[in-house]
Design an enzyme around this catalytic site. Structure first.
Site, PDB file in Angstrom:
ATOM      1  CG  HIS A 173      -4.561   0.900  -4.306  1.00 26.69           C
ATOM      2  ND1 HIS A 173      -4.075   0.674  -2.837  1.00 26.69           N
ATOM      3  CD2 HIS A 173      -5.558   0.170  -4.344  1.00 26.69           C
ATOM      4  CE1 HIS A 173      -4.654  -0.155  -2.390  1.00 26.69           C
ATOM      5  NE2 HIS A 173      -5.613  -0.596  -3.039  1.00 26.69           N
ATOM      6  CE  LYS A 233      -6.335  -0.682   4.642  1.00 27.75           C
ATOM      7  NZ  LYS A 233      -7.628  -0.772   4.114  1.00 27.75           N
ATOM      8  NE  ARG A 280      -2.989  -3.246  -1.544  1.00 27.37           N
ATOM      9  CZ  ARG A 280      -2.543  -4.217  -0.446  1.00 27.37           C
ATOM     10  NH1 ARG A 280      -1.388  -4.556  -0.622  1.00 27.37           N
ATOM     11  NH2 ARG A 280      -3.537  -4.927   0.257  1.00 27.37           N
ATOM     12  CG  HIS A 311      -6.279  -8.511   1.006  1.00 28.44           C
ATOM     13  ND1 HIS A 311      -6.419  -8.899  -0.377  1.00 28.44           N
ATOM     14  CD2 HIS A 311      -6.026  -7.223   0.989  1.00 28.44           C
ATOM     15  CE1 HIS A 311      -6.541  -7.882  -1.049  1.00 28.44           C
ATOM     16  NE2 HIS A 311      -6.153  -6.936  -0.248  1.00 28.44           N
ATOM     17  CE1 TYR A 335      -6.294  -6.580  -7.265  1.00 34.59           C
ATOM     18  CE2 TYR A 335      -6.575  -7.800  -5.170  1.00 34.59           C
ATOM     19  CZ  TYR A 335      -6.177  -6.581  -5.784  1.00 34.59           C
ATOM     20  OH  TYR A 335      -6.290  -5.215  -5.101  1.00 34.59           O
ATOM     21  NE  ARG A 344      -3.565  -2.190   2.867  1.00 37.64           N
ATOM     22  CZ  ARG A 344      -3.110  -3.311   3.416  1.00 37.64           C
ATOM     23  NH1 ARG A 344      -1.925  -3.548   3.987  1.00 37.64           N
ATOM     24  NH2 ARG A 344      -4.244  -4.382   3.775  1.00 37.64           N
TER      25      ARG A 344
END
Length: 318
Positions: free
Chosen positions: A249, A177, A252, A275, A284, A153
């Site tokens: 992004h 995150k 990514r 994730h 994806y 990110r």
């Protein structure tokens, strides 16, 4: 009973940090949502004598707030409800309410958008665009190579420090995150251009490494910002004549999709992206599957519209 907004938000911030281990950015986002909700309650209900204080709300008040912001994206409303659920858990823990009003509020239906993905050739053009004879060009090259090699990110990229990278063994440790750490392999190209940038340009701007972040601003007085790097991406988009809306992004997305195109398994891609759920990563697979169909249609001798037309012409002649 604590009911003033300032104290509630401070206590809520502490709760998110100590109980949930959230990052400062996440805490800021959650408290911002609750701050707006408290202002809404004050304006619409407390000032008119309908409510006594900021913690006497119920599910109808939450629904009214959502109705007030009905033009917002479904993802924005979902994020607000996520903040609200954390907030009501906090209120219950502090014995400020006894029942969670959020259980009577449904989540909005989210539309999953398939991300725009650059082709491998287009990514290659971006990677070759920076001028390596300049400070900014060498930094941009190192950042782009790192971005595409790792799928970071943008917040993770600009926060990278030297201690995060093991140049000898070729990997980095990233805190993403939820303050979760993950280990990501770092390719030889990315390592080479980071070292090139540091040895030839960065060392002049910060010879004693007083700045912890690897990638510095043009002036070299601090780390490059999110907006600063976004402008660099825009610059190279214009330079290459790419009309698509390309952002950090986007790389990514390209990282994840190109891995799947080359037979990486979904679980590994999930871990690399950081994730928490494989469901997030599955978006994806739609892009990779679409690409697979395109390759099949163009390569297989009995696939595609051209073969069907040829077969139809042959049938009509008979």
């Amino acid at each position: 009973m604590v009911t003033d907004k300032k104290t509630l938000l401070v206590l809520f911030s502490d709760f998110l940090l100590l109980e949930n281990g959230m990052s400062s950015l996440s805490i800021k986002s959650y408290t911002s949502d609750i701050n707006l909700f408290c202002d809404f309650l004050t304006t619409e209900f407390i000032n008119h004598g309908v409510m006594d204080n900021l913690v006497s709300f119920n599910h109808e008040h939450i629904k009214e707030y959502l109705k007030e912001h009905s033009k917002a994206e479904a993802s924005t409303q979902a994020r607000f409800l996520c903040s609200m659920r954390a907030y009501t858990r906090f209120l219950i823990k502090e014995n400020l309410i006894t029942e969670d009003p959020c259980i009577h509020v449904e989540n909005p239906k989210l539309v999953r958008y398939v991300p725009t993905v650059l082709s491998e050739q287009c990514v290659e053009s971006f990677l070759n665009a920076p001028d390596l004879s300049t400070y900014v060009g060498a930094r941009d090259k190192a950042m782009l190579e790192t971005l595409y090699a790792t799928g970071l990110r943008i917040s993770e990229l600009i926060s990278l420090e030297f201690d995060n990278i093991n140049f000898t063994d070729g990997f980095m440790i990233v805190r993403g995150k939820g303050d979760k750490e993950r280990l990501i392999p770092l390719g030889e190209n990315a390592i080479y251009y980071i070292e090139y940038y540091v040895a030839n340009f960065r060392r002049e701007r910060d010879p004693k490494r007083r700045i912890g972040k690897i990638f510095l601003s043009a002036k070299g007085t601090g780390a490059i910002s999110r907006v600063g790097f976004w402008y660099r991406i825009k610059y190279y988009s214009d330079l290459l004549g790419i009309m698509e809306n390309v952002s950090p992004h986007t790389f990514r997305h390209a990282f994840a999709t190109h891995l799947l195109n080359h037979n990486a398994d979904l679980r590994s891609v999930q871990m690399l992206l950081g994730h928490s759920s494989v469901t997030t990563t599955q978006i994806y697979t739609h892009v990779a599957t679409r690409r697979m169909h395109q390759v099949y249609e163009s390569a297989h001798p009995r696939a595609g519209a051209s073969y069907r037309r040829q077969n139809q012409d042959h049938t009509e002649k008979e």
